[in-house]
Design an enzyme around this catalytic site. Structure first.
Site, mmCIF file in Angstrom:
data_model
loop_
_atom_site.group_PDB
_atom_site.id
_atom_site.type_symbol
_atom_site.label_atom_id
_atom_site.label_comp_id
_atom_site.label_asym_id
_atom_site.label_seq_id
_atom_site.Cartn_x
_atom_site.Cartn_y
_atom_site.Cartn_z
ATOM 1 C CG HIS A 190 -1.756 -1.384 1.364
ATOM 2 N ND1 HIS A 190 -2.782 -1.084 0.546
ATOM 3 C CD2 HIS A 190 -2.265 -1.822 2.430
ATOM 4 C CE1 HIS A 190 -3.833 -2.257 1.211
ATOM 5 N NE2 HIS A 190 -2.931 -2.226 1.942
ATOM 6 C CD GLU A 432 6.056 -10.074 -18.935
ATOM 7 O OE1 GLU A 432 6.027 -9.284 -18.395
ATOM 8 O OE2 GLU A 432 4.145 -10.571 -18.990
ATOM 9 C CG ASP A 456 8.207 -9.860 -15.819
ATOM 10 O OD1 ASP A 456 8.635 -10.537 -14.117
ATOM 11 O OD2 ASP A 456 7.300 -10.102 -15.307
ATOM 12 C CB CYS A 503 5.818 -1.606 -21.221
ATOM 13 S SG CYS A 503 4.970 -3.482 -21.400
HETATM 14 C C1 PEP Z 1 7.585 -5.859 -17.006
HETATM 15 O O1 PEP Z 1 7.742 -6.991 -16.937
HETATM 16 O O2 PEP Z 1 8.221 -5.032 -17.962
HETATM 17 C C2 PEP Z 1 6.788 -5.255 -16.808
HETATM 18 C C3 PEP Z 1 5.941 -4.266 -17.283
HETATM 19 O O3 PEP Z 1 5.215 -6.101 -16.096
HETATM 20 P P1 PEP Z 1 5.186 -5.763 -14.823
HETATM 21 O O4 PEP Z 1 6.733 -4.891 -14.360
HETATM 22 O O5 PEP Z 1 4.194 -5.595 -14.041
HETATM 23 O O6 PEP Z 1 5.654 -7.637 -14.609
HETATM 24 MG MG MG Z 2 5.970 -8.508 -16.487
#
Ligand code: PEP
Ligand code: MG
Length: 607
Positions: A190, A432, A456, A503
């Site tokens: 949180h 990923e 990831d 991303c």
């Molecule tokens: C990532 O793995 O780069 C990603 C954008 O997803 P998350 O950070 O939510 O695992």
């Molecule tokens: Mg991810």
């Protein structure tokens, strides 16, 4: 003596100021006996009601300041207050043992605490913070003690705590709380979610923070690198003052870029989008000039509420965000629960290696009814705005085909029910998992776009836990293996004619922008506040320079060589335009800019 502590970066920025050790004492509970038991029971019940009223007020304040998703955190508190499993044994102890209400309640809570400690489930461990928060509030009222919450903080300070309860974080005001350091927690706690929402620099998982600090000590919180300095030496303080000032100036300068197009010097347009966890972050994405939401982490919709969001509730949320972002796209990632994100919703048992376990698309494919509900909600929302669907953690083509089959079933159902949706709603896969990057050519035949999740991808490619500070030195986006995987994905996508975005956090670091564009990435999606700096980096280079840079980098053998090459090869005007140098911690300590050393001053503020 300066102490330097390493933790997990949860909210970027630099805060310098005096420490406020938030270590609320447990109220003194005396085991006195009472004579008028019914009056005591009445006092207890009235106190629960009073606390419930207080929680409702906080809930309303939080809803107003931060929005509905944050406020839902307090629904759990209200449920606990109404729970007969707490109320009944307490009143029984008052009546049978003639204990005071506070002692009876405290005794009852001891049992609850023990039960929570015995549960090996991340979700329940996290919920313990809610339970303790309620215990603290009820006991403070029963013992008529002063409020022990963070609202007693009236001057600027860096809050250092073992953990912050949701009530504590709800009382954090940007005006007073310069930075947050907690001994426990991580990116999904949180405290981290709310600190990011308020743009307060924060570091979590700092093991011995409390033992290393006293209230009043000066601290530096470096939210970008996950570092905390207690009583920094003159050199470190001077360097961070310079960096904090620069950070502020750059932020101010960057705000002027909001409405300028993201184009390279030779006129190639690049799409910059925002990553969001909760719907209230859309405003911030728009304020920073995001041209779409490239990653909506929908699992937070589930994590913020105490029950499963229904199809209608999901449709309503997705529709609202899509409308706000239109005509720009909203990429809705289907649930990525598991791993470090709690999988309590589907009642999974603890796993030895949750990141390699029952996570994301694996969990969705094993619970197809549940998955189909989310897909139906996304499809129903797709009639408004520009919605795209994205699957997390795809590892091979069978998985992708199976996910698309469930999507087709959802479409069939809606067609049969006469419910409208966008028949051409694009579908993409996150890349990923290294296996997916290797077979990207096969995956590209099944989807409309790729989005590379470098958080990831790096974790799996280098076998380095992304949340473990002990191996954080290995977590390097510039590892040649990671760059080769990205290169392979882009080549496969190009052959199939589908776009690729990145991303993961790498996309939000302007030092990597030229490299990623040079590798052929079409767009970048990042935490909204990172957008202006990345835009500036892109507006300072030509695509040709970026390609040459990427070509050379692909031939280099180590992170260090690549890092050095980036620093040397980027044109000086590009380097100057970058808000934060790509220095390693060693460079920060040894080669920081000279600055006049001033006496320690409290309340220096936040950048
Ligand atoms: C990532 O793995 O780069 C990603 C954008 O997803 P998350 O950070 O939510 O695992
Ligand atoms: Mg991810």
């Amino acid at each position: 003596m300066m102490v330097r502590l390493k933790g997990i970066q949860t909210s970027p920025g630099i805060a310098i100021g005096p420490i406020y050790l938030h270590d609320p004492e447990d109220p003194w509970i005396d085991d006195r006996r009472i004579s008028d038991v019914e009056a005591e029971v009445g006092r207890f019940v009235a106190t629960l009601e009073e606390v419930a009223e207080d929680v409702k007020v906080i809930r309303a304040q939080v809803e107003e300041r931060l929005g509905r998703d944050y406020a839902q955190i307090f629904d759990a508190h209200l449920l606990i207050l109404e729970d007969v499993a707490l109320k009944d044994p307490t009143t029984q102890l008052i009546r049978q043992e003639r204990f005071s209400a506070e002692y009876a309640f405290w005794r009852t809570f001891q049992g609850v605490r023990r039960q929570f400690d015995a549960i090996q489930d991340d979700y329940f461990r996290a919920r313990k913070a809610d339970i303790l928060d309620i215990e603290k509030r009820v006991l403070a009222k029963l013992c008529r003690q002063e409020d022990v919450l963070l609202d007693r903080l009236t001057t600027e300070a860096v809050v250092v705590a073992h953990d912050l309860t949701p009530s504590d974080t709800a009382h954090m005001h940007r005006d007073c709380v310069l930075g947050v350091v907690t001994e426990v927690g991580g990116t999904t706690s949180h405290a981290a979610i709310i600190a990011r929402g308020l743009e307060i620099p924060a570091v979590a998982g700092v093991e011995s923070a409390i033992a290393s600090a006293e209230s009043g000590d000066l601290a530096i919180v470096d939210g970008r690198r996950g570092l905390v300095y207690v009583n920094p030496d003159a050199g470190t303080l001077a360097r961070y003052r310079v960096e904090a000032k620069r950070f502020q100036e750059v932020r101010k300068d960057l705000s002027a870029l909001k409405d300028l197009p993201t184009v390279t010097l030779d006129g190639i347009a690049v799409n910059l989008q925002g990553n969001i966890e909760i719907s209230e972050e859309v405003d911030s994405a728009l304020a920073y000039g995001a041209e779409g939401i490239g990653l909506y982490r929908t699992e937070y919709l589930y994590l913020a509420s105490s029950s499963l969001p229904t199809e209608d509730e999901q449709t309503e949320t997705y529709t609202r965000i899509a409308r706000q972002m239109a005509p720009h796209p909203l990429v809705i990632r289907t649930l990525d629960l598991g791993g470090d994100k709690l999988s309590y919703i589907l009642h999974t048992s603890p796993e030895m290696n949750p990141f390699l376990g029952w996570r994301a698309i694996r969990l969705s494919l094993a619970n197809k009814g549940f998955f189909r509900t989310q897909l139906r909600a996304i499809l129903r929302a797709s009639v408004t705005g520009n919605i795209q669907i994205m699957y997390p953690m795809i590892s091979g083509v069978e998985e992708l085909i199976e996910a698309n089959e469930v999507l087709e079933e959802a479409r069939e159902e809606l067609r049969a029910e006469g419910v409208p949706f966008d028949e051409r709603c694009p579908v993409g896969a996150m890349i990923e998992v290294p296996a997916a990057a290797v077979v990207a050519d096969q995956l590209a035949e099944e989807v409309d776009f790729f989005s590379i999740g470098t958080n990831d991808l790096i974790q799996y490619a280098i076998a380095v836990d992304r949340g473990n500070e002990k191996v954080a030195y290995l977590f390097d986006p510039l590892h040649p293996a990671v760059l080769r995987l990205i290169h392979n994905v882009v080549e496969a996508a190009d052959r199939q004619g589908i776009p690729v975005t990145v991303c993961g956090e790498m996309a939000g670091d302007p030092w990597f922008s030229a490299l990623l564009l040079g590798l052929g990435v079409d767009g970048l999606s990042m935490s909204p506040m990172a957008i202006p700096a990345v835009k500036r980096a892109i507006r300072s280079i030509t695509m040709e320079e970026a390609r040459v840079l990427a070509g050379t980098v692909l031939s280099l053998r180590s992170c260090e060589e690549i890092r050095n090459h980036l620093q040397e090869a980027l044109p000086p005007e590009v380097r100057q335009a970058l808000p934060e140098p790509l220095f390693t911690e060693a460079v920060l300590e040894e080669d920081g800019p000279e600055a006049r050393v001033e006496a320690d001053r409290p309340g220096e503020g936040r950048a």
